[in-house]
Design a protein around this motif. Structure first.
Motif, mmCIF file in Angstrom:
data_model
loop_
_atom_site.group_PDB
_atom_site.id
_atom_site.type_symbol
_atom_site.label_atom_id
_atom_site.label_comp_id
_atom_site.label_asym_id
_atom_site.label_seq_id
_atom_site.Cartn_x
_atom_site.Cartn_y
_atom_site.Cartn_z
ATOM 1 N N ARG A 1 -21.370 8.922 2.433
ATOM 2 C CA ARG A 1 -20.943 7.876 3.181
ATOM 3 C C ARG A 1 -19.536 8.326 3.941
ATOM 4 N NH1 ARG A 1 -21.591 3.022 4.434
ATOM 5 N NH2 ARG A 1 -22.522 2.676 2.424
ATOM 6 N N ILE A 2 -19.461 7.943 5.324
ATOM 7 C CA ILE A 2 -18.310 8.567 6.215
ATOM 8 C C ILE A 2 -17.713 7.617 6.705
ATOM 9 C CG2 ILE A 2 -19.643 10.936 6.884
ATOM 10 C CD1 ILE A 2 -20.549 9.642 9.487
ATOM 11 N N ASP A 3 -17.820 6.348 6.311
ATOM 12 C CA ASP A 3 -16.851 5.171 6.902
ATOM 13 C C ASP A 3 -16.596 4.299 5.676
ATOM 14 O OD1 ASP A 3 -19.345 3.792 6.071
ATOM 15 O OD2 ASP A 3 -19.140 2.453 7.737
ATOM 16 N N MET A 4 -15.519 3.465 5.774
ATOM 17 C CA MET A 4 -14.886 2.695 4.521
ATOM 18 C C MET A 4 -14.532 1.096 5.313
ATOM 19 S SD MET A 4 -11.504 4.762 4.092
ATOM 20 C CE MET A 4 -11.082 4.037 2.165
ATOM 21 N N GLY A 5 -14.499 0.102 4.564
ATOM 22 C CA GLY A 5 -13.974 -0.925 5.087
ATOM 23 C C GLY A 5 -13.477 -1.949 3.741
ATOM 24 N N ASN A 6 -13.148 -3.290 4.146
ATOM 25 C CA ASN A 6 -12.537 -4.188 3.211
ATOM 26 C C ASN A 6 -13.341 -5.612 2.843
ATOM 27 O OD1 ASN A 6 -11.723 -5.698 5.460
ATOM 28 N ND2 ASN A 6 -9.569 -5.841 4.959
ATOM 29 N N PRO A 7 -14.711 -5.420 3.205
ATOM 30 C CA PRO A 7 -15.228 -6.801 3.099
ATOM 31 C C PRO A 7 -15.909 -7.089 1.774
ATOM 32 C CG PRO A 7 -16.198 -5.284 4.868
ATOM 33 C CD PRO A 7 -15.629 -4.466 4.099
ATOM 34 N N TYR A 8 -15.619 -6.375 0.828
ATOM 35 C CA TYR A 8 -16.350 -6.524 -0.422
ATOM 36 C C TYR A 8 -15.363 -7.280 -1.614
ATOM 37 C CZ TYR A 8 -20.458 -3.711 0.893
ATOM 38 O OH TYR A 8 -21.228 -3.162 1.515
ATOM 39 N N ASN A 9 -14.235 -7.423 -1.262
ATOM 40 C CA ASN A 9 -13.321 -8.094 -2.348
ATOM 41 C C ASN A 9 -13.201 -9.424 -2.364
ATOM 42 O OD1 ASN A 9 -11.074 -5.848 -0.924
ATOM 43 N ND2 ASN A 9 -11.842 -5.631 -2.927
ATOM 44 N N ALA A 10 -13.190 -10.006 -3.786
ATOM 45 C CA ALA A 10 -13.701 -11.601 -3.808
ATOM 46 C C ALA A 10 -12.738 -12.524 -2.883
ATOM 47 C CB ALA A 10 -13.417 -12.025 -5.344
ATOM 48 N N THR A 11 -11.414 -11.987 -2.580
ATOM 49 C CA THR A 11 -10.578 -12.651 -1.875
ATOM 50 C C THR A 11 -10.563 -12.256 -0.347
ATOM 51 O OG1 THR A 11 -8.757 -13.212 -3.427
ATOM 52 C CG2 THR A 11 -8.236 -13.603 -1.411
ATOM 53 N N ARG A 12 -10.826 -12.986 0.283
ATOM 54 C CA ARG A 12 -10.967 -12.745 2.078
ATOM 55 C C ARG A 12 -9.628 -12.208 2.412
ATOM 56 N NH1 ARG A 12 -10.105 -14.952 6.922
ATOM 57 N NH2 ARG A 12 -11.996 -14.436 8.578
ATOM 58 N N HIS A 13 -9.775 -11.089 3.070
ATOM 59 C CA HIS A 13 -8.546 -10.576 3.821
ATOM 60 C C HIS A 13 -8.147 -11.205 5.232
ATOM 61 C CE1 HIS A 13 -8.558 -7.027 0.831
ATOM 62 N NE2 HIS A 13 -9.885 -7.211 0.953
#
Length: 281
Positions: A80-92
């Motif tokens: 895996r060469i990327d990352m992000g923040n869509p998986y959290n229960a609370t929307r950012h």
């Protein structure tokens, strides 16, 4: 620019045209629930190497746990060469996705002798900037993948609104999945990691849109017998294998689960036959 063939790396991933890739790269998601079962990564990798899938999916910071092990018959590394923040229960307030190394995104994969790299293509409701960032990430690495003979796995993810189930769960709409898979194919994917369609009988449409090997994404942990039944149905529709994480590493007997899935992928076992294999494990 001379292109180096990626055939040798693809051959490390696919036996008889199939691949079971066990994903344990969940630490990059910054989601506590994903880490249940991954607290001791050295032990996790020991158990997975013993289970014998075709590949193990890791980020750079944990890849040494696999690649420092001696022997040539261990599972291939998918990085895996990327990352992000869509998986959290609370929307950012701000949704984002970026490469872990912007200047030389493939350097870690080359250092660790990965057989493949994987990058997300998020399609979230009302998040066009996140989608644009994913397209930019893929565009950035595509030329390097050609240059170094590194297969590119694109992970097109169509997700429900966060307020429906939390953590942007899989949508499952065949029309949306097929459309996004086609976009990944148009961008030059060598492998596509696709969501399962809500009705597995529709998955042949994903295969037709991809025009490259397709591995099915597992998502959240489910009843194992249902997972095996669905997996066999998806293979029958033309899928080349699976990328499963929580349905393996959060299970009490990962080796038995791997054996059952490998039988489906490489031997054409039915869901019932795979269930029997699991119970014998």
């Amino acid at each position: 620019m001379t292109r180096i063939s990626h055939k040798a790396r693809l051959n490390r991933l696919f036996r008889n045209g199939g691949c079971l890739d066990v994903a344990v790269d969940h630490g990059v998601c910054n989601e506590p629930s994903f880490l249940v079962g991954l607290e001791n990564m050295d032990m996790v990798i020991d158990r997975l190497v013993d289970a014998g899938p075709d590949a193990i999916q890791l980020a750079y910071g944990q890849a040494d746990l696999l690649q420092n092990r001696p022997g040539r018959d261990k599972p291939a590394l998918v990085m895996r060469i990327d990352m992000g923040n869509p998986y959290n229960a609370t929307r950012h307030r701000v949704m984002w996705s970026q490469l872990q190394n912007r200047d030389e995104p493939l350097i870690g994969a080359l250092e660790m002798d990965a057989a493949c790299v994987v990058v997300n293509l998020f399609m979230l409701p009302d998040e066009p900037e996140l989608f644009r960032q994913c397209v930019e990430n893929i565009s950035r690495v595509r030329a390097d993948c050609h240059r170094y003979g590194m297969p590119l796995m694109i992970e097109p993810l169509v997700m429900l609104p966060n307020d429906v189930r939390g953590g942007y769960q899989v949508d499952g709409d065949a029309e949306k999945i097929v459309t996004l898979v086609r976009l990944a194919s148009e961008m030059g994917a060598d492998i596509i990691k696709a969501d399962p369609t809500g009705n597995p009988e529709d998955f042949h449409r994903v295969i037709e849109a991809a025009r490259c090997p397709v591995l099915v994404r597992g998502g959240g942990k489910e009843d194992l017998r249902a997972v095996l039944t669905k997996s066999a149905a998806l293979i029958a529709q033309g899928a080349n294998g699976m990328v499963y994480g929580r349905n393996i590493y959060q299970h009490d007997n990962p080796k038995a689960v791997v054996s059952a899935l490998m039988a489906i992928i490489h031997q054409g076992a039915s869901g019932d036959e795979a269930w029997d294999i699991y119970n014998r494990g």
